[in-house]
Design a protein around this motif. Sequence first.
Motif, PDB file in Angstrom:
ATOM      1  N   GLU A   1      11.897   4.885  -2.885  1.00 27.10           N
ATOM      2  CA  GLU A   1      11.566   4.138  -4.098  1.00 27.10           C
ATOM      3  C   GLU A   1      10.369   3.233  -3.826  1.00 27.10           C
ATOM      4  O   GLU A   1      10.337   2.531  -2.815  1.00 27.10           O
ATOM      5  CB  GLU A   1      12.754   3.310  -4.561  1.00 27.10           C
ATOM      6  N   PRO A   2       9.360   3.233  -4.694  1.00 22.83           N
ATOM      7  CA  PRO A   2       8.181   2.396  -4.461  1.00 22.83           C
ATOM      8  C   PRO A   2       8.482   0.928  -4.712  1.00 22.83           C
ATOM      9  O   PRO A   2       9.317   0.594  -5.558  1.00 22.83           O
ATOM     10  CB  PRO A   2       7.175   2.918  -5.483  1.00 22.83           C
ATOM     11  N   PRO A   3       7.809   0.028  -4.004  1.00 21.60           N
ATOM     12  CA  PRO A   3       7.948  -1.398  -4.306  1.00 21.60           C
ATOM     13  C   PRO A   3       7.305  -1.713  -5.644  1.00 21.60           C
ATOM     14  O   PRO A   3       6.390  -1.005  -6.089  1.00 21.60           O
ATOM     15  CB  PRO A   3       7.201  -2.087  -3.155  1.00 21.60           C
ATOM     16  N   ARG A   4       7.767  -2.743  -6.285  1.00 22.01           N
ATOM     17  CA  ARG A   4       7.185  -3.141  -7.571  1.00 22.01           C
ATOM     18  C   ARG A   4       5.705  -3.471  -7.391  1.00 22.01           C
ATOM     19  O   ARG A   4       5.307  -4.128  -6.426  1.00 22.01           O
ATOM     20  CB  ARG A   4       7.922  -4.358  -8.138  1.00 22.01           C
ATOM     21  N   GLY A   5       4.884  -2.980  -8.313  1.00 26.29           N
ATOM     22  CA  GLY A   5       3.465  -3.258  -8.272  1.00 26.29           C
ATOM     23  C   GLY A   5       2.686  -2.373  -7.326  1.00 26.29           C
ATOM     24  O   GLY A   5       1.503  -2.619  -7.093  1.00 26.29           O
ATOM     25  N   PHE A   6       3.302  -1.331  -6.776  1.00 24.54           N
ATOM     26  CA  PHE A   6       2.608  -0.472  -5.826  1.00 24.54           C
ATOM     27  C   PHE A   6       1.424   0.211  -6.495  1.00 24.54           C
ATOM     28  O   PHE A   6       1.528   0.700  -7.619  1.00 24.54           O
ATOM     29  CB  PHE A   6       3.571   0.568  -5.259  1.00 24.54           C
ATOM     30  N   ALA A   7       0.285   0.284  -5.790  1.00 24.48           N
ATOM     31  CA  ALA A   7      -0.969   0.746  -6.393  1.00 24.48           C
ATOM     32  C   ALA A   7      -1.128   2.259  -6.385  1.00 24.48           C
ATOM     33  O   ALA A   7      -1.910   2.799  -7.152  1.00 24.48           O
ATOM     34  CB  ALA A   7      -2.155   0.111  -5.664  1.00 24.48           C
ATOM     35  N   TYR A   8      -0.447   2.971  -5.495  1.00 22.59           N
ATOM     36  CA  TYR A   8      -0.509   4.437  -5.376  1.00 22.59           C
ATOM     37  C   TYR A   8      -1.876   4.958  -4.948  1.00 22.59           C
ATOM     38  O   TYR A   8      -2.111   6.166  -4.985  1.00 22.59           O
ATOM     39  CB  TYR A   8      -0.096   5.126  -6.683  1.00 22.59           C
ATOM     40  N   SER A   9      -2.797   4.106  -4.540  1.00 24.45           N
ATOM     41  CA  SER A   9      -4.073   4.587  -4.012  1.00 24.45           C
ATOM     42  C   SER A   9      -3.844   5.192  -2.632  1.00 24.45           C
ATOM     43  O   SER A   9      -2.819   4.957  -1.984  1.00 24.45           O
ATOM     44  CB  SER A   9      -5.078   3.445  -3.914  1.00 24.45           C
ATOM     45  N   LEU A  10      -4.834   5.975  -2.177  1.00 21.17           N
ATOM     46  CA  LEU A  10      -4.737   6.520  -0.822  1.00 21.17           C
ATOM     47  C   LEU A  10      -4.634   5.390   0.203  1.00 21.17           C
ATOM     48  O   LEU A  10      -3.880   5.479   1.173  1.00 21.17           O
ATOM     49  CB  LEU A  10      -5.949   7.400  -0.528  1.00 21.17           C
ATOM     50  N   GLY A  11      -5.386   4.311  -0.023  1.00 22.47           N
ATOM     51  CA  GLY A  11      -5.330   3.170   0.881  1.00 22.47           C
ATOM     52  C   GLY A  11      -3.983   2.484   0.875  1.00 22.47           C
ATOM     53  O   GLY A  11      -3.501   2.023   1.924  1.00 22.47           O
ATOM     54  N   ALA A  12      -3.340   2.405  -0.301  1.00 19.96           N
ATOM     55  CA  ALA A  12      -2.014   1.784  -0.375  1.00 19.96           C
ATOM     56  C   ALA A  12      -0.984   2.624   0.366  1.00 19.96           C
ATOM     57  O   ALA A  12      -0.131   2.095   1.097  1.00 19.96           O
ATOM     58  CB  ALA A  12      -1.608   1.600  -1.833  1.00 19.96           C
ATOM     59  N   HIS A  13      -1.047   3.949   0.189  1.00 22.78           N
ATOM     60  CA  HIS A  13      -0.139   4.823   0.942  1.00 22.78           C
ATOM     61  C   HIS A  13      -0.403   4.696   2.441  1.00 22.78           C
ATOM     62  O   HIS A  13       0.532   4.648   3.251  1.00 22.78           O
ATOM     63  CB  HIS A  13      -0.331   6.276   0.502  1.00 22.78           C
ATOM     64  N   ALA A  14      -1.685   4.640   2.826  1.00 25.06           N
ATOM     65  CA  ALA A  14      -2.027   4.515   4.246  1.00 25.06           C
ATOM     66  C   ALA A  14      -1.504   3.210   4.826  1.00 25.06           C
ATOM     67  O   ALA A  14      -1.087   3.160   5.995  1.00 25.06           O
ATOM     68  CB  ALA A  14      -3.542   4.620   4.431  1.00 25.06           C
ATOM     69  N   ASP A  15      -1.512   2.154   4.029  1.00 23.10           N
ATOM     70  CA  ASP A  15      -1.006   0.869   4.492  1.00 23.10           C
ATOM     71  C   ASP A  15       0.482   0.956   4.799  1.00 23.10           C
ATOM     72  O   ASP A  15       0.954   0.431   5.823  1.00 23.10           O
ATOM     73  CB  ASP A  15      -1.269  -0.197   3.429  1.00 23.10           C
ATOM     74  N   VAL A  16       1.234   1.623   3.928  1.00 21.07           N
ATOM     75  CA  VAL A  16       2.674   1.771   4.153  1.00 21.07           C
ATOM     76  C   VAL A  16       2.929   2.549   5.438  1.00 21.07           C
ATOM     77  O   VAL A  16       3.752   2.157   6.273  1.00 21.07           O
ATOM     78  CB  VAL A  16       3.330   2.485   2.957  1.00 21.07           C
ATOM     79  N   VAL A  17       2.203   3.662   5.624  1.00 24.80           N
ATOM     80  CA  VAL A  17       2.394   4.464   6.838  1.00 24.80           C
ATOM     81  C   VAL A  17       2.005   3.648   8.076  1.00 24.80           C
ATOM     82  O   VAL A  17       2.700   3.678   9.094  1.00 24.80           O
ATOM     83  CB  VAL A  17       1.580   5.769   6.763  1.00 24.80           C
TER      84      VAL A  17
END
Length: 384
Positions: free
Chosen positions: A153-169
């Motif tokens: 489940e994504p956190p509230r306000g998640f941006a879904y950009s490639l950079g945002a996904h990369a940050d999570v990883v």
Amino acid sequence: MSETASSTSAPIPQHRQRPAVRSANPRRGPLTHVPLSRASLPAYDPMLPPWEGSWEPVGTGGDRGHSTGDHAPDGPAPDGPAPGGRGVDGHNAGADVGGMRLHVRRTPGLRERTTVYVHGLGGSSTNWTDLAAQLAPHAEGIALDLPGFGFSEPPRGFAYSLGAHADVVARYLESLGRPVDLVGNSMGGAVSLLLAARRPELVRTLTLVSPAMPDRRPDPRRLSDPRMALAMLPVVGTPVRRQLARLTPEERALQTIRLVYADADRFPRHRLTEQAEEFAARSAQQWAAAALARSTLEIFRSWFTPGPGSLWSAAPRVRVPTLVVWGTQDRVISVRRARRTAGAIPSARLLVLPRTGHVAQMERPVTVARAVLGMWEHVADGRW
């Protein structure tokens, strides 16, 4: 011991192809000179079920090798925290992911080495079942569900950009405590490329399977259902969306397999049932449709980002040993992007596989495993 595969056995189509990109590392060997390991691998078992899933923390230094969540992959994921985090590029990632959990599937393997797998758009951790099994004698495997995909489940306000996904990883990798061998497909390949460029201390080697490099062809055949191109249009979009909503999970799964496989008949029937069950489970998740739509939009946005923010600018900053794998019959991201991608990464080599589509790790898991192991062996010997 290893043998060498050359992409000349699967030539990249030359018509309307960009001029070849000169290697960023003039001392490296031929771009398509890819060693294939002769190490013993497990017998390929197409009946292998997905590895067991659990939830693990992001950015909290979780205990490596132990799950911190329940093992029921269809259970509810926790709510995410309020917005406010920063991405791997130093920009606001749209949400503070420090307290979230990712759904992951761990493949038991040699504990001295860890391989982390990152799926593509619309995919999940189940996309890595076979490749992780092939590599298990040589490394433990961790396949992630990115925020908004699979059961994460994504956190509230998640941006879904490639950079945002990369940050999570990146934050998840920090908790593992040592560099990993990072493997990404499609959108996950682009995410992995960005991560390796910006956080090289987290990555031991990089494998990119048909990464989502900019490919702006306006071709409806790249969609699992051509009607999707009409779904967002005014007036005509409403009835089209109703038609798409009436598709059964099995029909949607079959559409996807036909898109990403060169030969959909080679996809095991029981795996189609697994995919359909996953589609059905995701349809009940309120955040799933928005995650897919917004991640798609962010991929397109990245393709039109000029200058230092583009994927083409990030590629030369990847300094870790890299293997790029592409299928000649990739309908999603053209194989014409293959040579330019590998040529832009200083320590990359390119393997182009004939009669293969967009998910070589699923369609040719044994060959991809031998190429990955060949890279590891040659890196260890200083020959990559």
